[in-house]
Motif scaffolding. Structure first.
Motif, PDB file in Angstrom:
ATOM      1  N   PRO A  12       0.825  -1.210   0.000  1.00 61.77           N
ATOM      2  CA  PRO A  12       0.000   0.000   0.000  1.00 61.77           C
ATOM      3  C   PRO A  12       0.863   1.265   0.000  1.00 61.77           C
ATOM      4  O   PRO A  12       1.938   1.295   0.590  1.00 61.77           O
ATOM      5  N   ASP A  13       0.363   2.288  -0.702  1.00 58.46           N
ATOM      6  CA  ASP A  13       1.021   3.590  -0.681  1.00 58.46           C
ATOM      7  C   ASP A  13      -0.040   4.640  -0.357  1.00 58.46           C
ATOM      8  O   ASP A  13      -1.170   4.291  -0.008  1.00 58.46           O
ATOM      9  N   LEU A  14       0.296   5.907  -0.455  1.00 57.74           N
ATOM     10  CA  LEU A  14      -0.654   6.963  -0.105  1.00 57.74           C
ATOM     11  C   LEU A  14      -1.936   6.888  -0.926  1.00 57.74           C
ATOM     12  O   LEU A  14      -3.021   7.211  -0.435  1.00 57.74           O
ATOM     13  N   ASP A  15      -1.835   6.459  -2.170  1.00 61.64           N
ATOM     14  CA  ASP A  15      -3.002   6.405  -3.054  1.00 61.64           C
ATOM     15  C   ASP A  15      -3.884   5.185  -2.801  1.00 61.64           C
ATOM     16  O   ASP A  15      -5.082   5.224  -3.047  1.00 61.64           O
ATOM     17  N   THR A  16      -3.303   4.083  -2.350  1.00 60.53           N
ATOM     18  CA  THR A  16      -4.059   2.841  -2.217  1.00 60.53           C
ATOM     19  C   THR A  16      -4.352   2.431  -0.773  1.00 60.53           C
ATOM     20  O   THR A  16      -5.115   1.488  -0.559  1.00 60.53           O
ATOM     21  N   GLU A  17      -3.769   3.101   0.206  1.00 60.16           N
ATOM     22  CA  GLU A  17      -3.958   2.711   1.608  1.00 60.16           C
ATOM     23  C   GLU A  17      -5.431   2.638   2.019  1.00 60.16           C
ATOM     24  O   GLU A  17      -5.833   1.666   2.661  1.00 60.16           O
ATOM     25  N   PRO A  18      -6.296   3.618   1.667  1.00 59.79           N
ATOM     26  CA  PRO A  18      -7.711   3.496   2.053  1.00 59.79           C
ATOM     27  C   PRO A  18      -8.384   2.242   1.469  1.00 59.79           C
ATOM     28  O   PRO A  18      -9.208   1.610   2.126  1.00 59.79           O
ATOM     29  N   TYR A  19      -8.007   1.876   0.262  1.00 67.58           N
ATOM     30  CA  TYR A  19      -8.551   0.673  -0.368  1.00 67.58           C
ATOM     31  C   TYR A  19      -8.158  -0.573   0.427  1.00 67.58           C
ATOM     32  O   TYR A  19      -8.997  -1.414   0.744  1.00 67.58           O
ATOM     33  N   TRP A  20      -6.873  -0.692   0.754  1.00 71.51           N
ATOM     34  CA  TRP A  20      -6.399  -1.879   1.470  1.00 71.51           C
ATOM     35  C   TRP A  20      -6.903  -1.913   2.907  1.00 71.51           C
ATOM     36  O   TRP A  20      -7.178  -2.994   3.443  1.00 71.51           O
ATOM     37  N   GLN A  40     -13.863   5.527  -9.888  1.00 73.89           N
ATOM     38  CA  GLN A  40     -12.578   5.216 -10.518  1.00 73.89           C
ATOM     39  C   GLN A  40     -11.912   4.077  -9.770  1.00 73.89           C
ATOM     40  O   GLN A  40     -11.806   4.093  -8.550  1.00 73.89           O
ATOM     41  N   HIS A  41     -11.483   3.087 -10.528  1.00 74.46           N
ATOM     42  CA  HIS A  41     -10.703   1.986  -9.969  1.00 74.46           C
ATOM     43  C   HIS A  41      -9.838   1.438 -11.093  1.00 74.46           C
ATOM     44  O   HIS A  41     -10.322   1.306 -12.209  1.00 74.46           O
ATOM     45  N   PRO A  42      -8.587   1.135 -10.883  1.00 71.81           N
ATOM     46  CA  PRO A  42      -7.860   1.137  -9.620  1.00 71.81           C
ATOM     47  C   PRO A  42      -7.585   2.552  -9.113  1.00 71.81           C
ATOM     48  O   PRO A  42      -7.656   3.526  -9.873  1.00 71.81           O
ATOM     49  N   PRO A  43      -7.248   2.654  -7.807  1.00 68.90           N
ATOM     50  CA  PRO A  43      -6.996   3.970  -7.206  1.00 68.90           C
ATOM     51  C   PRO A  43      -5.834   4.709  -7.867  1.00 68.90           C
ATOM     52  O   PRO A  43      -4.840   4.103  -8.246  1.00 68.90           O
ATOM     53  N   LYS A  44      -6.005   6.014  -8.006  1.00 66.36           N
ATOM     54  CA  LYS A  44      -4.966   6.885  -8.572  1.00 66.36           C
ATOM     55  C   LYS A  44      -4.882   8.142  -7.709  1.00 66.36           C
ATOM     56  O   LYS A  44      -5.793   8.428  -6.935  1.00 66.36           O
ATOM     57  N   PRO A  45      -3.808   8.912  -7.842  1.00 69.96           N
ATOM     58  CA  PRO A  45      -3.642  10.113  -7.011  1.00 69.96           C
ATOM     59  C   PRO A  45      -4.766  11.127  -7.196  1.00 69.96           C
ATOM     60  O   PRO A  45      -5.112  11.842  -6.266  1.00 69.96           O
ATOM     61  N   ARG A  46      -5.333  11.197  -8.408  1.00 70.76           N
ATOM     62  CA  ARG A  46      -6.417  12.156  -8.656  1.00 70.76           C
ATOM     63  C   ARG A  46      -7.397  11.577  -9.648  1.00 70.76           C
ATOM     64  O   ARG A  46      -7.048  10.710 -10.452  1.00 70.76           O
ATOM     65  N   LEU A  47      -8.635  12.068  -9.571  1.00 65.81           N
ATOM     66  CA  LEU A  47      -9.670  11.606 -10.485  1.00 65.81           C
ATOM     67  C   LEU A  47      -9.735  12.503 -11.708  1.00 65.81           C
ATOM     68  O   LEU A  47      -9.577  13.719 -11.600  1.00 65.81           O
ATOM     69  N   LYS A  48      -9.981  11.885 -12.844  1.00 67.68           N
ATOM     70  CA  LYS A  48     -10.136  12.645 -14.078  1.00 67.68           C
ATOM     71  C   LYS A  48     -11.372  13.538 -13.944  1.00 67.68           C
ATOM     72  O   LYS A  48     -12.455  13.067 -13.668  1.00 67.68           O
ATOM     73  N   GLY A  49     -11.191  14.823 -14.092  1.00 70.89           N
ATOM     74  CA  GLY A  49     -12.300  15.756 -13.999  1.00 70.89           C
ATOM     75  C   GLY A  49     -12.533  16.330 -12.611  1.00 70.89           C
ATOM     76  O   GLY A  49     -13.044  17.420 -12.472  1.00 70.89           O
ATOM     77  N   CYS A  50     -12.163  15.591 -11.574  1.00 69.47           N
ATOM     78  CA  CYS A  50     -12.401  16.051 -10.192  1.00 69.47           C
ATOM     79  C   CYS A  50     -11.118  16.461  -9.479  1.00 69.47           C
ATOM     80  O   CYS A  50     -11.173  17.061  -8.418  1.00 69.47           O
ATOM     81  N   GLY A  51      -9.999  16.062 -10.031  1.00 75.80           N
ATOM     82  CA  GLY A  51      -8.739  16.355  -9.362  1.00 75.80           C
ATOM     83  C   GLY A  51      -8.624  15.611  -8.046  1.00 75.80           C
ATOM     84  O   GLY A  51      -8.824  14.407  -7.985  1.00 75.80           O
ATOM     85  N   PHE A  52      -8.333  16.360  -6.989  1.00 72.55           N
ATOM     86  CA  PHE A  52      -8.120  15.749  -5.679  1.00 72.55           C
ATOM     87  C   PHE A  52      -9.375  15.778  -4.816  1.00 72.55           C
ATOM     88  O   PHE A  52      -9.363  15.350  -3.684  1.00 72.55           O
ATOM     89  N   ASP A  53     -10.477  16.314  -5.336  1.00 78.13           N
ATOM     90  CA  ASP A  53     -11.712  16.454  -4.575  1.00 78.13           C
ATOM     91  C   ASP A  53     -12.580  15.205  -4.760  1.00 78.13           C
ATOM     92  O   ASP A  53     -13.591  15.227  -5.449  1.00 78.13           O
ATOM     93  N   PHE A  54     -12.156  14.081  -4.156  1.00 78.46           N
ATOM     94  CA  PHE A  54     -12.916  12.838  -4.269  1.00 78.46           C
ATOM     95  C   PHE A  54     -13.098  12.231  -2.894  1.00 78.46           C
ATOM     96  O   PHE A  54     -12.502  12.665  -1.910  1.00 78.46           O
ATOM     97  N   GLU A  55     -13.954  11.221  -2.835  1.00 77.94           N
ATOM     98  CA  GLU A  55     -14.204  10.499  -1.592  1.00 77.94           C
ATOM     99  C   GLU A  55     -14.068   9.013  -1.864  1.00 77.94           C
ATOM    100  O   GLU A  55     -14.113   8.582  -3.015  1.00 77.94           O
TER     101      GLU A  55
END
Length: 87
Positions: A12-20, A40-55
């Motif tokens: 796990p890293d910063l992008d995938t830790e919540p998933y794991w 969006q899956h698999p997890p990425k640092p930012r969402l296309k269109g939303c940037g970092f504003d995701f849940e």
């Protein structure tokens, strides 16, 4: 005697830790953009269109498989415990 190779465990890293972390609790979560309603899956640092504003949103795990791929490997793989074994 057959050679048995073990698969490497995910790191796990910063992008995938919540998933794991959710997976350890037997839950399936995916990144979700509340503005656009997209997942969006698999997890990425930012969402296309939303940037970092995701849940992270829990989902049922139900869905449809539209396509799949089977990959066949020849010989030892990079998951060998010692990379020298592969050479």
């Amino acid at each position: 005697m057959a050679i048995q190779l073990s698969r490497p465990l995910p790191q796990p890293d910063l992008d995938t830790e919540p998933y794991w972390e959710a997976a350890r609790q037997h839950k399936l979560v995916v990144q979700h953009c509340p503005k656009q309603g997209i997942y969006q899956h698999p997890p990425k640092p930012r969402l296309k269109g939303c940037g970092f504003d995701f849940e992270w949103k829990e989902v049922s795990g139900r869905g449809r498989v539209y396509s799949f791929t089977i990959i066949y490997l020849n010989g030892p793989t990079a998951s060998a415990k010692n990379k020298e074994e592969v050479r």
